[in-house]
Design an enzyme around this catalytic site. Structure first.
Site, PDB file in Angstrom:
ATOM      1  N   TYR A  73       0.867  -1.295  -0.045  1.00 56.35           N
ATOM      2  CA  TYR A  73      -0.048  -0.014   0.051  1.00 56.35           C
ATOM      3  C   TYR A  73       0.804   1.287   0.107  1.00 56.35           C
ATOM      4  CZ  TYR A  73      -3.591   3.428   1.461  1.00 56.35           C
ATOM      5  OH  TYR A  73      -4.459   4.490   1.456  1.00 56.35           O
TER       6      TYR A  73
ATOM      7  N   TRP B  94       1.256   5.570  -1.585  1.00 57.86           N
ATOM      8  CA  TRP B  94       0.787   6.760  -2.564  1.00 57.86           C
ATOM      9  C   TRP B  94       1.850   6.954  -3.719  1.00 57.86           C
ATOM     10  CZ3 TRP B  94      -2.540  11.316  -3.040  1.00 57.86           C
ATOM     11  CH2 TRP B  94      -3.655  10.952  -2.501  1.00 57.86           C
TER      12      TRP B  94
HETATM   13  P1  PGD Z   1       3.690   7.881   1.960  1.00 54.48           P
HETATM   14  O1  PGD Z   1       4.389   8.895   2.679  1.00 54.48           O
HETATM   15  O2  PGD Z   1       2.947   8.683   0.846  1.00 54.48           O
HETATM   16  O3  PGD Z   1       2.624   7.413   2.768  1.00 54.48           O
HETATM   17  O4  PGD Z   1       0.535   6.126   3.601  1.00 54.48           O
HETATM   18  P2  PGD Z   1       1.812   5.973   2.398  1.00 54.48           P
HETATM   19  O5  PGD Z   1       2.386   4.709   2.689  1.00 54.48           O
HETATM   20  O6  PGD Z   1       1.072   6.024   1.122  1.00 54.48           O
HETATM   21  O7  PGD Z   1       4.507   6.954   1.440  1.00 54.48           O
HETATM   22  C1  PGD Z   1       4.781   6.701  -0.089  1.00 54.48           C
HETATM   23  C2  PGD Z   1       6.278   6.304  -0.313  1.00 54.48           C
HETATM   24  O8  PGD Z   1       6.475   6.048  -1.559  1.00 54.48           O
HETATM   25  C3  PGD Z   1       7.257   7.362  -0.012  1.00 54.48           C
HETATM   26  O9  PGD Z   1       8.035   6.572   1.130  1.00 54.48           O
HETATM   27  C4  PGD Z   1       7.979   7.629  -1.055  1.00 54.48           C
HETATM   28  O10 PGD Z   1       9.322   7.666  -1.081  1.00 54.48           O
HETATM   29  C5  PGD Z   1       7.697   6.367  -2.102  1.00 54.48           C
HETATM   30  N1  PGD Z   1       7.825   6.752  -3.274  1.00 54.48           N
HETATM   31  C6  PGD Z   1       7.630   7.696  -4.014  1.00 54.48           C
HETATM   32  N2  PGD Z   1       7.509   7.626  -5.319  1.00 54.48           N
HETATM   33  C7  PGD Z   1       8.097   6.316  -5.617  1.00 54.48           C
HETATM   34  C8  PGD Z   1       8.520   5.426  -6.754  1.00 54.48           C
HETATM   35  O11 PGD Z   1       8.335   6.191  -7.780  1.00 54.48           O
HETATM   36  N3  PGD Z   1       8.945   4.392  -6.489  1.00 54.48           N
HETATM   37  C9  PGD Z   1       9.047   3.799  -5.251  1.00 54.48           C
HETATM   38  N4  PGD Z   1       9.669   2.523  -5.246  1.00 54.48           N
HETATM   39  N5  PGD Z   1       8.831   4.647  -4.161  1.00 54.48           N
HETATM   40  C10 PGD Z   1       8.114   5.671  -4.425  1.00 54.48           C
HETATM   41  C11 PGD Z   1      -0.431   7.272   3.689  1.00 54.48           C
HETATM   42  C12 PGD Z   1      -1.651   6.660   4.504  1.00 54.48           C
HETATM   43  O12 PGD Z   1      -1.260   6.972   5.802  1.00 54.48           O
HETATM   44  C13 PGD Z   1      -2.745   7.198   4.032  1.00 54.48           C
HETATM   45  S1  PGD Z   1      -3.392   7.326   2.376  1.00 54.48           S
HETATM   46  C14 PGD Z   1      -3.843   7.602   5.065  1.00 54.48           C
HETATM   47  S2  PGD Z   1      -5.075   8.468   4.582  1.00 54.48           S
HETATM   48  C15 PGD Z   1      -3.905   7.440   6.445  1.00 54.48           C
HETATM   49  N6  PGD Z   1      -3.603   8.581   7.301  1.00 54.48           N
HETATM   50  C16 PGD Z   1      -3.362   8.503   8.359  1.00 54.48           C
HETATM   51  C17 PGD Z   1      -3.740   9.301   9.541  1.00 54.48           C
HETATM   52  O13 PGD Z   1      -4.682  10.214   9.265  1.00 54.48           O
HETATM   53  N7  PGD Z   1      -3.480   9.327  10.849  1.00 54.48           N
HETATM   54  C18 PGD Z   1      -2.710   8.277  11.289  1.00 54.48           C
HETATM   55  N8  PGD Z   1      -2.282   8.063  12.514  1.00 54.48           N
HETATM   56  N9  PGD Z   1      -2.170   7.247  10.213  1.00 54.48           N
HETATM   57  C19 PGD Z   1      -2.371   7.449   9.003  1.00 54.48           C
HETATM   58  N10 PGD Z   1      -2.025   6.518   8.123  1.00 54.48           N
HETATM   59  C20 PGD Z   1      -2.225   6.519   6.770  1.00 54.48           C
END
Ligand code: PGD
Length: 765
Positions: A112, A114
């Site tokens: 999972y 983004w």
């Molecule tokens: P991101 O930090 O966006 O968080 O959780 P998610 O895991 O999506 O992580 C994306 C990762 O992808 C980053 O580490 C980035 O470096 C990596 N990345 C970006 N581009 C690339 C690529 O091209 N290739 C590769 N291999 N990696 C890449 C988000 C999730 O967190 C979400 S959607 C929600 S809504 C939730 N929100 C909460 C919340 O409100 N409160 C709490 N306590 N916890 C939450 N967690 C959830």
């Protein structure tokens, strides 16, 4: 160091379209010129590209390589650099071993996250496609951390999720028609700054301002004043965290007893009101859900509730419920009750009125859809049927073979031996990180593709360096954005980083499925191939439809929008017999026979007030709101310039009310310790009366930084709230994430301040 470049490259991120130019030391960023309110998050790119946190070459955990001496994974173990050819051979062999010994259902490819905005180099799509082609499938995850509860409950109640959240009331309608907006959980601009796939215009601020100037009144029902922007001129109704259902019930009760509700609408369009009415009036439990009852629960005076209820039937009223309300125990209830309240007002399906779940939660909502398809990468067919609701990942790893409930089904957790992750950061996004750490010690092998040393990368066994979006060509597009962006590479990849696609292509070659995975195309050919359906649809619609090379040269392309037709709720309102809702009754289900049949006491068959099983008490008196950050998207680029500029002495700010601060002897800027029975973290106090008393707010996304050592519950010295949150499902029906709120205590930290190592690469052998 890379040479400075002269040209600006068009590009796009989840937080906006922009152009970039490498100046030899940092990246210059120019927001998209047609964007009326570009996001400051763009500035994180400036210093990120060559930051020490970037992963430069493939790395393997030393303890994993030395299998005979395999110890528990920890965050301070050493890694060994490995040439690409060797690491790909090693990984291909490991994948073959797992497939032969255990089969595809032993691989968790939920992965999972983004990742980045481009539609081709979308890491999750790439990893799923690879596992389908090379492995015969994988255990997948369903739903999201964003909308875990609502994605399951809304189809039962209104017959769909997308149509209720995205294809419903538009911002244009709000600006023109709405008189009252009741925003449960608010509609903070930091959330609509973001839209997966990219966004060329941020329109929410101006739409709210336009509505307010016309005389519309916005009510921000939330523990934080700034859950609605200043431009909305909102009336703030601070509400005790997690009690919105009680307020909604009391509003409904007043409408009912004062005969202000639209009984004709309910009779024609809804089913089950009679059963719900008994509950509302307290016929069976002797507890009428009236304003006096709700005042005791919500902290909002009864007279205020009654006055608010009386206002609602006057003029056009829109009810919105934010994602945050359902990211909590029993999160299905406010989503369902918001719909019931709107049904009693009889305005569902009217322009600018009714119910729009999660309006403003993302930049996708409140907009018209494109009239042509956008590029999408096919993920192939998954030969494995097993899945989990996404937020149950730690449960799955810790309890193989155990049964669990989901949406009326009894299921069993698979036995996972290998975890493959690309484009997500579970040590940011998952709850109760100390438990997650135990869970991620169960599989034999963890593989991660990452562009930076996130905690997830530091906890993996095989770490493959992925390019960042600005180091490769891609196409940016979203179904509700009227621009297709040619995301041109602005600089060379750092170190030995490779695109996820190239990594999977090389692995596929070793596993004998290269042709199936690549279909004989390189990146450029894939981009042209994915562009073609959009071009064809544009041509058929008589729109400007250049060939791929011309689109690439121009850098962007306009996409036509479909009409603002109100979606299926408008169609249902206009002709409920011919446009039945896709619910069992074809109507709005105020009472659900299907849910009654599941027999879940944590999700009764009509919306109800269910208090949290972990309320604040003398030991943990504060409610922590762990919401989405304003300075980055989730945990992405936490090391970037903008995110860093808002930290206090390098630590994440925690906001608290002056009353709570004074009671604890905490001054602005003090380092504090937040703690409960699950864990503890440090953060820096920011004292403000924008946060109601009894509440503290620490956004997610500060990279987990455990104090070194063997403690079972190490202190996170940087400020990741997920060391505190609860890892339980919202209820048995949806099993959504409950990360938004938890109980904590907060104290001034008086010990020696531990250094922050969140962005340091691990030690290398
Ligand atoms: P991101 O930090 O966006 O968080 O959780 P998610 O895991 O999506 O992580 C994306 C990762 O992808 C980053 O580490 C980035 O470096 C990596 N990345 C970006 N581009 C690339 C690529 O091209 N290739 C590769 N291999 N990696 C890449 C988000 C999730 O967190 C979400 S959607 C929600 S809504 C939730 N929100 C909460 C919340 O409100 N409160 C709490 N306590 N916890 C939450 N967690 C959830």
């Amino acid at each position: 160091m890379d040479q400075a470049r002269e040209d600006w490259s068009p590009h796009s991120a989840h937080w906006g379209a922009f152009s970039a130019r490498w100046n030899g030391a940092t990246l210059d960023i120019r927001p998209y010129e047609e964007d009326p309110a570009p996001s400051s998050i763009l500035q994180n790119f400036t210093t990120a590209m060559r930051h020490k946190a970037r992963i430069l070459r493939p790395m393997v955990r030393k303890a994993w390589l030395d299998r005979s001496a395999r110890s528990e994974r920890t965050f301070d173990q050493k890694f060994v650099a490995c040439p690409w050819d060797e690491v790909l051979d090693l990984l291909a062999n490991e994948l073959s071993r797992i497939r032969t010994e255990y089969g595809a259902a032993a691989v968790y490819g939920g992965s999972y996250g983004w990742s980045s905005a481009g539609r081709f180099h979308h890491a999750q799509s790439q990893v799923h496609r690879f596992l389908n082609m090379a492995f015969g499938g994988y255990v997948r995850s369903v739903n999201s951390y964003s909308a875990g509860a609502s994605a399951v409950i809304l189809p039962h109640v209104l017959g769909g999720y997308e149509d209720v959240s995205r294809r419903n009331v538009t911002w244009d309608q709000v600006a023109e028609h709405t008189d009252t907006v009741l925003a449960f959980g608010g509609m903070a601009l930091k959330n609509s700054d973001v839209a997966s796939g990219g966004i060329s215009r941020h329109i929410e601020r101006d739409a709210m301002q336009k509505a307010a100037r016309r005389g519309a009144v916005f009510y921000g029902i939330a523990p934080l004043r700034d859950d609605l922007p200043e431009e909305a001129g909102a009336r703030w109704l601070p509400i005790r965290v997690g009690t919105d259902v009680a307020l909604m019930l009391a509003l409904a009760h007043t409408l009912l007893v004062e005969n202000l509700w639209d009984s004709a609408f309910v009779a024609r369009y809804c089913t089950g009101f009679d059963i719900f009415e008994r509950y509302l009036l307290g016929r069976d439990d002797n507890t009428p859900k009236d304003a006096a009852w709700a005042a005791g629960i919500t902290g909002i005076p009864a007279a205020t509730i009654v006055d608010l209820a009386r206002r609602l039937p006057r003029g056009r009223t829109l009810i919105t419920v934010s994602h945050s309300l359902q990211r909590a125990q029993y999160g299905e209830q406010p989503v369902w009750m918001g719909a019931v309240l709107a049904a009693m007002l009889g305005q569902i399906g009217l322009p600018g009125g009714g119910y729009n779940y999660a309006l403003g939660a993302l930049g996708h909502t409140g907009r018209r859809f494109n009239a042509v398809p956008i590029p999408t990468l096919s993920q192939g067919k998954n030969g494995t049927s097993e899945f989990i609701p996404v937020a149950r990942v730690a449960d799955m790893l810790l309890n193989p073979g155990e049964s669990f409930e989901y949406n009326g089904r009894s299921m069993r957790y698979p036995d996972i031996k290998l975890v493959y992750w690309a484009g997500g950061n579970p040590f940011h996004h998952h709850q109760d990180i100390n438990r997650l750490r135990r869970a991620f010690n169960v599989p034999q092998t963890i593989v991660v593709h990452e562009s930076a040393w996130t905690p997830m990368a530091k906890f993996a066994d095989i770490v493959l360096p992925a390019t960042m979006t600005l180091e490769r060509d891609d196409i940016g597009a979203a179904g509700t954005d009227p621009r297709l962006i040619a995301m041109r590479r602005a600089m060379d990849p750092v170190g030995e980083a490779r695109d996820d696609f190239d990594i999977f292509a090389a692995l596929s070659r070793r596993l004998g499925v290269e042709q199936a995975f690549t279909e004989g195309r390189d990146t450029r050919q894939w981009l042209a191939h994915l562009y073609e359906p959009t071009r064809k649809a544009l041509a058929e619609a008589g729109c400007d439809a250049p060939d791929f090379e011309e689109f690439w040269e121009r850098g962007e392309l306009a996409l036509p929008s479909a009409p603002d037709d109100g979606g299926f709720l408008r169609a249902f309102r206009n002709d409920p017999l011919n446009n039945k809702l896709p619910t069992p009754s074809g109507k709005i289900e105020i009472y659900s026979k299907a849910i009654a049949g599941f027999g879940y006491d944590d999700c009764p068959p009509h919306p109800a007030w269910l208090p949290s099983t972990e309320p604040p008490d003398a030991r943990r008196p504060l409610m922590l709101i762990a919401n989405q950050p304003a300075t980055r998207l989730h945990s992405q680029l936490d090391f970037g310039a903008y995110s860093q500029s808002k930290k206090i002495a390098g630590r994440e700010p925690v906001r608290l009310n002056p009353v709570d601060a004074a009671r604890r002897g905490i001054a602005d800027g003090d380092i504090v310790r937040l703690f409960n029975d699950r864990g503890a973290c440090l953060a820096a106090a920011a004292i403000t009366d924008d946060v109601m008393p009894g509440v503290v707010q620490l956004s997610t996304g500060a990279w987990y930084d455990p104090e070194p050592g063997a403690a079972e519950h190490p202190l996170c010295v940087h400020g990741n709230p997920n060391v505190l949150t609860r890892d339980i499902g919202t209820s048995r029906i949806a099993q959504g994430c409950c990360g938004q709120v938890t109980v904590v205590e907060c104290e001034k930290y008086t010990g020696a301040l531990p250094a922050i190592h969140a962005f340091d690469p691990p030690e290398q052998d």
